[in-house]
Design an enzyme around this catalytic site. Structure first.
Site, PDB file in Angstrom:
ATOM      1  N   CYS A 115      83.976  60.395  63.111  1.00 58.81           N
ATOM      2  CA  CYS A 115      83.241  61.660  63.026  1.00 58.81           C
ATOM      3  C   CYS A 115      83.866  62.601  62.010  1.00 58.81           C
ATOM      4  CB  CYS A 115      83.218  62.372  64.370  1.00 58.81           C
ATOM      5  SG  CYS A 115      83.044  61.264  65.737  1.00 58.81           S
ATOM      6  N   ASN A 154      88.459  60.827  72.047  1.00 59.25           N
ATOM      7  CA  ASN A 154      87.668  59.861  71.271  1.00 59.25           C
ATOM      8  C   ASN A 154      88.509  58.999  70.335  1.00 59.25           C
ATOM      9  OD1 ASN A 154      87.683  62.701  70.238  1.00 59.25           O
ATOM     10  ND2 ASN A 154      86.993  61.700  68.365  1.00 59.25           N
ATOM     11  N   ALA A 161      75.968  66.305  71.109  1.00 59.84           N
ATOM     12  CA  ALA A 161      77.117  66.967  71.723  1.00 59.84           C
ATOM     13  C   ALA A 161      77.715  68.042  70.824  1.00 59.84           C
ATOM     14  CB  ALA A 161      78.183  65.948  72.094  1.00 59.84           C
ATOM     15  N   THR A 162      77.551  67.911  69.521  1.00 65.02           N
ATOM     16  CA  THR A 162      78.041  68.983  68.639  1.00 65.02           C
ATOM     17  C   THR A 162      77.336  70.287  69.010  1.00 65.02           C
ATOM     18  OG1 THR A 162      78.548  67.440  66.860  1.00 65.02           O
ATOM     19  CG2 THR A 162      78.215  69.749  66.232  1.00 65.02           C
ATOM     20  N   SER A 201      76.313  63.197  75.054  1.00 61.10           N
ATOM     21  CA  SER A 201      75.567  62.825  73.852  1.00 61.10           C
ATOM     22  C   SER A 201      74.839  61.509  74.067  1.00 61.10           C
ATOM     23  CB  SER A 201      76.560  62.677  72.688  1.00 61.10           C
ATOM     24  OG  SER A 201      75.889  62.224  71.528  1.00 61.10           O
ATOM     25  N   GLY A 202      73.629  61.394  73.516  1.00 62.15           N
ATOM     26  CA  GLY A 202      72.829  60.190  73.706  1.00 62.15           C
ATOM     27  C   GLY A 202      73.331  58.975  72.944  1.00 62.15           C
ATOM     28  N   HIS A 203      73.734  59.197  71.682  1.00 62.46           N
ATOM     29  CA  HIS A 203      73.987  58.009  70.849  1.00 62.46           C
ATOM     30  C   HIS A 203      75.274  57.274  71.195  1.00 62.46           C
ATOM     31  CE1 HIS A 203      76.843  59.498  67.594  1.00 62.46           C
ATOM     32  NE2 HIS A 203      76.452  60.640  68.092  1.00 62.46           N
TER      33      HIS A 203
HETATM   34  N1  PMP Z   1      82.711  65.044  71.242  1.00 64.11           N
HETATM   35  C1  PMP Z   1      83.285  63.828  71.177  1.00 64.11           C
HETATM   36  C2  PMP Z   1      84.468  63.539  72.032  1.00 64.11           C
HETATM   37  C3  PMP Z   1      82.762  62.851  70.325  1.00 64.11           C
HETATM   38  O1  PMP Z   1      83.345  61.656  70.262  1.00 64.11           O
HETATM   39  C4  PMP Z   1      81.625  63.172  69.546  1.00 64.11           C
HETATM   40  C5  PMP Z   1      81.015  62.152  68.605  1.00 64.11           C
HETATM   41  N2  PMP Z   1      81.866  61.672  67.637  1.00 64.11           N
HETATM   42  C6  PMP Z   1      81.068  64.454  69.644  1.00 64.11           C
HETATM   43  C7  PMP Z   1      81.634  65.352  70.507  1.00 64.11           C
HETATM   44  C8  PMP Z   1      79.874  64.868  68.838  1.00 64.11           C
HETATM   45  O2  PMP Z   1      78.727  64.280  69.341  1.00 64.11           O
HETATM   46  P1  PMP Z   1      77.358  64.233  68.496  1.00 64.11           P
HETATM   47  O3  PMP Z   1      77.546  63.139  67.484  1.00 64.11           O
HETATM   48  O4  PMP Z   1      76.326  63.910  69.524  1.00 64.11           O
HETATM   49  O5  PMP Z   1      77.165  65.553  67.882  1.00 64.11           O
END
Ligand code: PMP
Length: 376
Positions: free
Chosen positions: A324, A150, A70-71, A200-202
């Protein structure tokens, strides 16, 4: 006991995802761009996964673009929209509680001369679609707003806001970071009125390093990487076939049980809230009508990190604010009015439908002991 309550940071990959990844690495290891049989098989596997993700978002495969997470999806959405539309219009409207992958991207654009307006919650800690609407104008080309926060589980009024903004400014591109909503609430791109949507997958029991961006048909963004023009030129780079297959497998397993799992996790959340209400000094920072998967609390003024490690010693894994952000103080809690000692002692407990009453009771007991035992 091993009690993992940090599922908003990441989830354990499910068996279906693991075996899909393994079979893509052992049997179906071709490059989807290769013209021979091995390439075609890999391409077919990617297409199958793409269809699953597309179905889960209520859209067609042609609108789904795989990324590394998602980043990257958020960067591609925002930077890609800015590159395509930012010559004439220079303004972006966002919520003030976005994940760093959105917020830092916006800050980077600000230093390049874009104007970014961050809309905050009102004094009651809630967002209002009118506030986003009045921040938008003819200069605005992008509105970005996460669906579920989040850190607190707060659900932002994305549908109402996007609809109101689209009615008045049909040219504004709408983007939603749906990472913490996906597979937890129904997320349909069209009913949210989203032009761009990140997942995002994880966070949904697939491995790390895979995500997707939904791009509504006809919405133009430019790629941020140049290369072999995979993903219709929007995201160059050989497709991560094992992770794409795992993502598809995980979503296929979860998609039909969103409601059922939300009910289960709501019951677990009620138990959690009732248990912690009996511990002196603990306050709940999450709104009652937030995502049932995330509960943010303040632990009686005890510093988050100290409590986190105390709990770790008892086999309980939670997060201080947002995992994160690598230990940095969260500005997001402040936006929700959680400041001072309440912010310094914030813990995020994030569950799955598999979280048990026994685990919650064990957590609550450990938290109570921690509050009595740890200093500061
Ligand atoms: N957006 C939100 C709201 C998240 O919680 C996260 C993950 N912490 C991300 C984006 C980033 O996702 P990724 O770890 O897949 O880059």
């Amino acid at each position: 006991m091993f009690v993992y309550l940090d599922n908003a940071a990441t989830t354990k990959p499910c068996e279906a995802a693991v075996s899909a990844a393994i079979s893509a690495m052992t049997e179906n290891f071709g490059n989807p761009s290769s013209l021979h049989r091995c390439g075609l098989d890999a391409q077919l596997a990617v297409d199958r996964a793409r269809k699953i993700i597309a179905d889960s978002l209520g859209t067609d495969s042609g609108n789904i673009f795989f990324t590394s997470g998602a980043t990257e999806s958020n960067n591609l959405a925002i930077r890609g929209a800015a590159a395509a539309h930012g010559k004439k219009r220079r303004k972006i409207v966002a919520s003030s509680v976005e994940h760093a992958s959105v917020d830092e991207t916006l800050s980077a654009l600000e230093t390049n001369g874009f104007e970014v307006v961050r809309v905050s919650p009102r004094a009651d800690g809630r967002f209002y679609s009118e506030d986003f609407l009045s921040a938008c104008d003819e200069q605005t080309f992008l509105l970005t707003m996460m669906y579920v926060n989040n850190e607190t589980g707060y659900i932002l009024p994305v549908r109402e806001t996007f609809s109101a903004v689209k009615r008045r400014f049909p040219d504004i591109i709408t983007h939603s970071d749906c990472v913490q909503a996906y597979m937890k609430l129904p997320v349909r791109a069209s009913s949210l009125n989203a032009d761009l949507l990140s997942v995002s997958g994880h966070k949904v029991h697939a491995p790390k390093g895979i995500g997707a961006l939904y791009i509504k048909k006809g919405v133009r963004i430019l790629p941020i990487m140049t290369g072999g023009k995979q993903e219709k030129g929007i995201r160059s780079g050989t497709e991560n076939v094992p992770m794409i297959c795992a993502f598809g497998a995980a979503v296929e397993k979860l998609h039909s049980s969103i409601g059922e799992r939300a009910e289960k996790v709501s019951a677990v959340r009620s138990l959690l809230l009732s248990e912690i209400s009996q511990i002196g000094g603990v306050t709940v920072n999450s709104p009652e009508d937030g995502s049932p998967y995330i509960v943010n609390i303040s632990a009686a003024g005890k510093r988050s990190e100290i409590m986190l490690h105390y709990l770790e010693g008892r086999g309980v894994y939670v997060s201080s604010g947002s995992a994160c952000s690598k230990g940095q103080q969260s500005g997001v809690l402040g936006q929700f009015g959680i400041i001072g000692k309440a912010a310094d002692s914030a813990l995020r407990i994030s569950m799955t439908a598999e979280t048990t009453a026994e685990e919650i009771n064990y957590f609550a007991g450990s938290l109570k002991d921690g509050i009595e035992k740890v200093r500061g």
